[in-house]
Scaffold this active site. Structure first.
Site, PDB file in Angstrom:
ATOM      1  N   LEU A   1      -2.061   8.221  -8.187  1.00 16.91           N
ATOM      2  CA  LEU A   1      -2.433   7.068  -7.459  1.00 16.91           C
ATOM      3  C   LEU A   1      -1.723   5.900  -7.360  1.00 16.91           C
ATOM      4  CD1 LEU A   1      -6.384   6.852  -8.617  1.00 16.91           C
ATOM      5  CD2 LEU A   1      -5.615   7.269  -6.390  1.00 16.91           C
TER       6      LEU A   1
ATOM      7  N   ASN B  64       7.200  -2.213  -6.228  1.00 17.36           N
ATOM      8  CA  ASN B  64       8.244  -2.006  -4.811  1.00 17.36           C
ATOM      9  C   ASN B  64       9.426  -2.933  -4.999  1.00 17.36           C
ATOM     10  OD1 ASN B  64       5.893  -0.313  -2.782  1.00 17.36           O
ATOM     11  ND2 ASN B  64       7.213   0.436  -3.967  1.00 17.36           N
TER      12      ASN B  64
ATOM     13  N   ASN C 154       8.319   8.101   3.657  1.00 16.87           N
ATOM     14  CA  ASN C 154       8.903   7.585   4.522  1.00 16.87           C
ATOM     15  C   ASN C 154      10.388   7.920   4.342  1.00 16.87           C
ATOM     16  OD1 ASN C 154       6.651   6.384   5.587  1.00 16.87           O
ATOM     17  ND2 ASN C 154       7.168   4.459   4.995  1.00 16.87           N
ATOM     18  N   GLY C 155      10.876   7.701   3.217  1.00  9.21           N
ATOM     19  CA  GLY C 155      12.419   7.894   2.814  1.00  9.21           C
ATOM     20  C   GLY C 155      12.724   9.208   3.002  1.00  9.21           C
TER      21      GLY C 155
ATOM     22  N   ARG D 247      12.913  -1.864  -5.917  1.00  4.06           N
ATOM     23  CA  ARG D 247      13.969  -1.255  -4.791  1.00  4.06           C
ATOM     24  C   ARG D 247      15.079  -2.136  -4.431  1.00  4.06           C
ATOM     25  NH1 ARG D 247      10.565   2.928  -1.137  1.00  4.06           N
ATOM     26  NH2 ARG D 247       9.250   3.638  -2.968  1.00  4.06           N
TER      27      ARG D 247
ATOM     28  N   SER E 184       3.968  -2.239  -2.966  1.00  6.34           N
ATOM     29  CA  SER E 184       3.167  -2.245  -4.495  1.00  6.34           C
ATOM     30  C   SER E 184       3.835  -3.265  -5.227  1.00  6.34           C
ATOM     31  CB  SER E 184       3.103  -1.116  -5.039  1.00  6.34           C
ATOM     32  OG  SER E 184       4.464  -0.829  -5.594  1.00  6.34           O
ATOM     33  N   THR E 185       3.258  -4.005  -6.209  1.00  2.00           N
ATOM     34  CA  THR E 185       3.725  -4.810  -7.273  1.00  2.00           C
ATOM     35  C   THR E 185       5.146  -4.267  -7.805  1.00  2.00           C
ATOM     36  OG1 THR E 185       2.271  -4.188  -8.912  1.00  2.00           O
ATOM     37  CG2 THR E 185       1.783  -6.357  -7.906  1.00  2.00           C
TER      38      THR E 185
ATOM     39  N   ASP F 132       3.107   7.779   1.661  1.00  5.00           N
ATOM     40  CA  ASP F 132       4.232   8.302   0.976  1.00  5.00           C
ATOM     41  C   ASP F 132       5.309   9.043   1.733  1.00  5.00           C
ATOM     42  OD1 ASP F 132       6.183   8.283  -1.270  1.00  5.00           O
ATOM     43  OD2 ASP F 132       4.883   9.572  -2.470  1.00  5.00           O
TER      44      ASP F 132
ATOM     45  N   GLU G 187     -12.801  10.881  -3.129  1.00  5.97           N
ATOM     46  CA  GLU G 187     -12.195  11.891  -3.145  1.00  5.97           C
ATOM     47  C   GLU G 187     -10.767  11.810  -2.742  1.00  5.97           C
ATOM     48  OE1 GLU G 187     -13.988  14.729  -3.339  1.00  5.97           O
ATOM     49  OE2 GLU G 187     -15.622  13.705  -3.882  1.00  5.97           O
TER      50      GLU G 187
ATOM     51  N   ARG H  46      16.697   5.397   5.206  1.00  5.00           N
ATOM     52  CA  ARG H  46      15.539   4.874   4.727  1.00  5.00           C
ATOM     53  C   ARG H  46      14.595   4.008   5.611  1.00  5.00           C
ATOM     54  NH1 ARG H  46      14.086   6.555  -0.078  1.00  5.00           N
ATOM     55  NH2 ARG H  46      12.624   4.823  -0.308  1.00  5.00           N
TER      56      ARG H  46
HETATM   57  C1  FPP Z   1       6.621   5.275   0.655  1.00  4.96           C
HETATM   58  O1  FPP Z   1       7.471   5.878   0.956  1.00  4.96           O
HETATM   59  C2  FPP Z   1       6.395   3.998   1.315  1.00  4.96           C
HETATM   60  C3  FPP Z   1       6.578   2.589   1.028  1.00  4.96           C
HETATM   61  C4  FPP Z   1       6.834   2.089  -0.288  1.00  4.96           C
HETATM   62  C5  FPP Z   1       6.320   1.655   2.031  1.00  4.96           C
HETATM   63  C6  FPP Z   1       5.303   2.014   3.167  1.00  4.96           C
HETATM   64  C7  FPP Z   1       5.354   1.162   4.056  1.00  4.96           C
HETATM   65  C8  FPP Z   1       5.357   1.344   5.469  1.00  4.96           C
HETATM   66  C9  FPP Z   1       5.050   2.627   5.997  1.00  4.96           C
HETATM   67  C10 FPP Z   1       5.428   0.379   6.401  1.00  4.96           C
HETATM   68  C11 FPP Z   1       4.088  -0.385   6.543  1.00  4.96           C
HETATM   69  C12 FPP Z   1       4.525  -1.493   7.073  1.00  4.96           C
HETATM   70  C13 FPP Z   1       3.610  -2.485   7.734  1.00  4.96           C
HETATM   71  C14 FPP Z   1       4.235  -3.345   8.640  1.00  4.96           C
HETATM   72  C15 FPP Z   1       2.213  -2.624   7.159  1.00  4.96           C
HETATM   73  P1  FPP Z   1       8.870   5.981   0.207  1.00  4.96           P
HETATM   74  O2  FPP Z   1       9.959   5.036   0.635  1.00  4.96           O
HETATM   75  O3  FPP Z   1       8.755   6.086  -1.394  1.00  4.96           O
HETATM   76  O4  FPP Z   1       9.051   7.601   0.617  1.00  4.96           O
HETATM   77  P2  FPP Z   1      10.171   8.533  -0.376  1.00  4.96           P
HETATM   78  O5  FPP Z   1       9.324   8.670  -1.578  1.00  4.96           O
HETATM   79  O6  FPP Z   1      10.313   9.595   0.354  1.00  4.96           O
HETATM   80  O7  FPP Z   1      11.393   7.900  -0.631  1.00  4.96           O
END
Ligand code: FPP
Length: 242
Positions: A195, A70, A24-25, A73, A67-68, A22, A207, A35
């Protein structure tokens, strides 16, 4: 503060770790980036964590990549993530062909929704890396939902055994994770304590560790801190500690 190395000995390590990647954004926003930059940086972080887990001798890791839920978005972000998965798989395929891939890769989730070319890559990678299963096994959860997984398992049991009483074992065997051991530990980044439909059945006694850093900043050192924290815990599985 450095980590007590005793907690990184194989006897104290989890066998299976689940990762909810979690933040990345938020990571990107804090750097005035889009993002999508955050997701790309997330893949780099994931690759480093896989390498580190392999070096430590951790046998199974599961990453929650999509996830199912996502799909809700913005289309541009979903398209970017799908492209990222596809490019990531191309990289794995190239490593396989050069004899450079040491991990066993599996993809878990409802894969039926993906295009033929996407599913062909998944199948190729899963088959070609199966011989590496004595090394680390990496599960990538795509179009994954814990509730959907349980419903799928129950339905597949009922269609095979319409008149039988269902047991926990019957469900476990039919989950996407199959006979993999349950995750000993689930790590979520970006300070969130949820979760979010990840490994609901398998995570019954996991854990939970919450890291405050966003996923792209979850380095091998951050993982070591989590592993020390895990090593200091007493797992009880509903019983009593000594
Ligand atoms: C949650 O961060 C992240 C995701 C929904 C995507 C996770 C995907 C990756 C790390 C890339 C994986 C790639 C491969 C090739 C397996 P968020 O975008 O919800 O962040 P935020 O809550 O800060 O906006």
């Amino acid at each position: 503060m450095s980590v007590n190395e005793n907690y990184l000995n194989s006897a104290n390590l989890p066998v299976h770790i689940g990762f909810i990647m979690d933040g990345n954004g938020r990571w990107a926003k804090a750097r005035k980036l889009t993002r999508t930059h955050g997701h790309s940086a997330g893949v780099t972080a994931m690759e480093k964590i896989i390498r580190h887990c392999g070096d430590l001798g951790i046998r199974y890791v599961t990453f929650y990549a999509f996830s199912t839920e996502n799909w809700s978005r913005p289309k541009a972000e979903v398209d970017f993530l799908m492209n990222l998965f596809s490019t990531y798989m191309d990289k794995i395929i190239s490593d396989i062909k050069r004899g450079k891939m040491e991990a066993h890769f599996r993809f878990i989730g409802n894969l039926d929704v993906f295009s033929n070319s996407f599913r062909e890559k998944i199948q190729y990678i899963s088959e070609k890396t199966a011989e590496n299963s004595s090394n680390i096994t990496v599960n990538v959860a795509v179009n994954y939902g814990g509730r959907a997984e349980i419903v799928h398992a129950v339905n597949s049991f009922i269609s095979e055994n319409p008149n039988k009483i269902i047991t926990e074992k019957d469900i476990t065997e039919r989950l996407y994770t199959g006979l993999l051991p349950d995750p000993d530990m689930i790590i979520r980044t970006a300070g969130e304590s949820r979760l979010s439909n990840f490994l609901l059945w398998q995570g019954s006694y996991s854990e939970i560790y919450i890291a405050s850093v966003c996923w792209p900043d979850f380095t091998p050192d951050e993982l070591d801190k989590a592993l020390e924290d895990y090593g200091r815990r007493t797992r009880k599985f509903g019983g009593l500690s000594e």
